[in-house]
Scaffold this motif. Structure first.
Motif, PDB file in Angstrom:
ATOM      1  N   ARG A  86       0.685  -1.072  -0.055  1.00 33.51           N
ATOM      2  CA  ARG A  86       0.238  -0.042   0.051  1.00 33.51           C
ATOM      3  C   ARG A  86       0.385   1.521  -0.112  1.00 33.51           C
ATOM      4  O   ARG A  86       0.172   1.671  -0.641  1.00 33.51           O
ATOM      5  CB  ARG A  86      -1.459   0.008   0.863  1.00 33.51           C
ATOM      6  N   GLU A  87       2.529   1.549   0.872  1.00 28.56           N
ATOM      7  CA  GLU A  87       2.873   2.621   0.684  1.00 28.56           C
ATOM      8  C   GLU A  87       4.210   2.705  -0.435  1.00 28.56           C
ATOM      9  O   GLU A  87       3.847   3.678  -0.992  1.00 28.56           O
ATOM     10  CB  GLU A  87       4.151   2.095   2.354  1.00 28.56           C
ATOM     11  N   LYS A  88       3.852   1.278  -0.761  1.00 28.57           N
ATOM     12  CA  LYS A  88       4.696   1.383  -2.685  1.00 28.57           C
ATOM     13  C   LYS A  88       3.459   2.177  -3.355  1.00 28.57           C
ATOM     14  O   LYS A  88       4.454   2.845  -4.844  1.00 28.57           O
ATOM     15  CB  LYS A  88       4.929   0.260  -2.623  1.00 28.57           C
ATOM     16  N   TYR A  89       2.869   1.660  -3.450  1.00 28.15           N
ATOM     17  CA  TYR A  89       1.293   2.013  -4.193  1.00 28.15           C
ATOM     18  C   TYR A  89       0.217   2.765  -3.579  1.00 28.15           C
ATOM     19  O   TYR A  89      -1.178   1.910  -3.839  1.00 28.15           O
ATOM     20  CB  TYR A  89       1.074   0.607  -5.247  1.00 28.15           C
ATOM     21  N   PRO A  90       0.131   3.708  -3.528  1.00 26.20           N
ATOM     22  CA  PRO A  90      -1.159   4.411  -2.413  1.00 26.20           C
ATOM     23  C   PRO A  90      -2.307   4.204  -2.869  1.00 26.20           C
ATOM     24  O   PRO A  90      -3.927   5.051  -2.649  1.00 26.20           O
ATOM     25  CB  PRO A  90      -0.121   6.128  -2.389  1.00 26.20           C
ATOM     26  N   ASP A  91      -1.979   4.445  -4.385  1.00 28.41           N
ATOM     27  CA  ASP A  91      -3.404   4.736  -5.668  1.00 28.41           C
ATOM     28  C   ASP A  91      -4.601   4.142  -6.667  1.00 28.41           C
ATOM     29  O   ASP A  91      -5.005   3.934  -6.850  1.00 28.41           O
ATOM     30  CB  ASP A  91      -3.360   5.928  -6.234  1.00 28.41           C
ATOM     31  N   ALA A  92      -3.322   2.411  -6.017  1.00 29.48           N
ATOM     32  CA  ALA A  92      -3.627   1.279  -6.975  1.00 29.48           C
ATOM     33  C   ALA A  92      -4.361   0.921  -5.761  1.00 29.48           C
ATOM     34  O   ALA A  92      -4.973   1.094  -4.793  1.00 29.48           O
ATOM     35  CB  ALA A  92      -2.521   0.295  -6.684  1.00 29.48           C
ATOM     36  N   LYS A  93      -6.221  -0.238  -6.489  1.00 31.24           N
ATOM     37  CA  LYS A  93      -7.025  -0.703  -5.956  1.00 31.24           C
ATOM     38  C   LYS A  93      -5.762  -1.549  -5.655  1.00 31.24           C
ATOM     39  O   LYS A  93      -5.676  -2.769  -5.898  1.00 31.24           O
ATOM     40  CB  LYS A  93      -7.739  -1.143  -6.469  1.00 31.24           C
ATOM     41  N   ILE A  94      -6.521  -2.860  -4.192  1.00 31.56           N
ATOM     42  CA  ILE A  94      -5.712  -3.815  -3.557  1.00 31.56           C
ATOM     43  C   ILE A  94      -6.747  -4.759  -3.253  1.00 31.56           C
ATOM     44  O   ILE A  94      -7.971  -4.383  -2.063  1.00 31.56           O
ATOM     45  CB  ILE A  94      -4.837  -3.622  -2.383  1.00 31.56           C
ATOM     46  N   VAL A  95      -6.662  -5.482  -3.620  1.00 33.47           N
ATOM     47  CA  VAL A  95      -7.764  -7.133  -3.019  1.00 33.47           C
ATOM     48  C   VAL A  95      -6.867  -7.957  -2.611  1.00 33.47           C
ATOM     49  O   VAL A  95      -5.854  -8.381  -3.395  1.00 33.47           O
ATOM     50  CB  VAL A  95      -8.334  -7.878  -4.739  1.00 33.47           C
ATOM     51  N   TRP A  96      -7.519  -8.333  -1.068  1.00 32.08           N
ATOM     52  CA  TRP A  96      -6.215  -9.208  -0.639  1.00 32.08           C
ATOM     53  C   TRP A  96      -6.913 -10.817  -0.892  1.00 32.08           C
ATOM     54  O   TRP A  96      -8.111 -10.044   0.399  1.00 32.08           O
ATOM     55  CB  TRP A  96      -5.904  -8.876   0.220  1.00 32.08           C
TER      56      TRP A  96
END
Length: 411
Positions: A86-96
């Motif tokens: 998340r810190e590396k890609y603050p604007d990405a949508k992350i699905v875990w």
């Protein structure tokens, strides 16, 4: 420009789960994902023997040389790594896709550390047993699958909505290895194609069912049984299925200029990439007459409309035109369908004089005026133009059901 999808997941050498399954599953949607391995495992389709998680420095060094993603699907991982991603890609949508333990019993992730990192993902996919262990319920963040239950159907919950699909069992009634990975990857893929969350879930469930129907020989999900060509076959088959319905109701629906129903693929950009009935469906002695079975040949105004419709609402990929009757519009409105009246007199001169542009302009205009794509757009005709109803839907089956409603023969 298409969105970039990154997979950060474990390596399963049997290819039934993990990053190999993720990449295969995304490829079914025509998505070329990039990926980094987060853990190495020793396992086969039946049992996990060992898992070794990689350090962040190793993962980060590989991520740094890759394009920045718009969507990230995370699978088996040390939970604290979700924060770093998340810190590396603050604007990405992350699905875990949380994986607490293997079906064979191997423990992967510590519960408390998992819970500490919930906030760093946009969406978290987990099964009902994992949800119970982590004390979470379906919400805007948590998508809970109920595959670990008995019954004829499998449910997926998002917020307070339940979505169901028929249960498909593996060889000798066994469960499949890798369903969580495949479902989450396909869900992420549809999100990257700008599907709303509920539509992405439902679409992923449909694709998963089709995969599992072809995966009954061994005990793992075989996404490779499907490929992009399958979606072309499926589009044609969907039209073949509704052909019989059109034959039954054609005397009520076919206009003087003829009817067609077109079904675009998720990636369709040209009319030749849209499934349709070549020529037009005509009335002959009161019965629907088809030139041939559906194909990707020929051009069609409904094909152009399908391409335009999905450019605004990517999950709306099917369109049919229907003869105009005032009572049809009344039926549609009574049954709660969203209806928009289009005035051809409002078309700019350059649109009127440009062959093939009118329908695209009509759809865009309807969306600008209503803020959504209606179920039905109709007009009462113009000089040299027959009055017409256009019906929009996700697939041919849905469009036919809407047509039955407007002609007054819905079940």
């Amino acid at each position: 420009m298409s969105n970039t999808v990154l997979v950060v997941s474990g390596f399963d050498p049997s290819a039934g789960a993990g990053i190999l399954q993720d990449i295969k599953s995304l490829s079914l949607l025509g998505i070329s994902a990039i990926g980094v391995v987060s853990a190495y495992t020793v396992q086969n389709s039946e049992k996990v023997f060992l898992a070794k998680f990689r350090k962040w420095e190793e993962i980060d060094s590989e991520l740094t040389v890759l394009p920045e993603p718009d969507y990230v699907k995370i699978g088996l991982i040390s939970p604290e790594m979700v924060k770093f991603i998340r810190e590396k890609y603050p604007d990405a949508k992350i699905v875990w896709n949380i994986v607490l333990k293997a079906s064979s019993g191997y423990e992967f992730e510590q519960r408390e550390i998992v819970k500490e990192n919930f906030d760093y993902a946009d969406y978290i996919v987990l099964n009902n047993k994992e949800a119970q262990e982590l004390d979470v319920k379906p919400s805007e963040k948590f998508i809970v699958t109920y595959g670990h239950t008995e019954g004829e159907y499998i449910s997926v919950y998002y917020n307070d909505k339940e979505m169901k699909t028929k249960r498909i069992k593996g060889p000798k009634g066994s469960s499949f290895h890798g369903t969580g990975c495949a479902f989450t990857s396909i869900f992420t893929g549809f999100l990257s194609m700008d599907y709303p969350v509920e539509e992405a879930i439902q679409s992923a469930m449909i694709v998963m069912s089709k995969i599992l129907e072809r995966s009954t020989e061994i005990q793992q999900v075989q996404s490779e049984k499907l490929a992009r060509e399958w979606m072309k076959y499926d589009a044609l088959e969907s039209l073949r299925i509704v052909k019989e319905e059109i034959e039954k109701i054609g005397h009520l629906t076919i206009p003087e200029v003829g009817q067609n129903i077109s079904y675009a693929l998720p990636w369709s950009q040209r009319e030749e990439e849209v499934a349709k009935f070549p020529g037009r469906i005509r009335l002959k002695e009161g019965k629907a007459c088809f030139v041939s079975d559906p194909s990707f040949n020929d051009k069609s105004h409904t094909a152009r409309m399908a391409i335009t419709a999905k450019s605004f609402k990517p999950y709306i990929r099917c369109v049919s035109n229907v003869r105009y009757e005032e009572k049809y519009i009344e039926n549609a409105m009574k049954k709660g369908l969203k209806v928009f009246k289009y005035d051809r007199n409002l078309e700019p001169e350059e649109i009127k004089n440009s062959d093939g542009s009118s329908m695209q302009w009509m759809i865009k205009y309807a969306i600008e005026k209503t803020g959504e794509l209606p179920d039905i757009i109709y007009d009462e005709g113009w000089y040299g133009k027959e009055a017409m109803i256009r019906v929009f839907g996700r697939n041919p089956q849905e469009v036919i059901q809407k047509i039955k409603i407007i002609v007054g023969i819905s079940e």
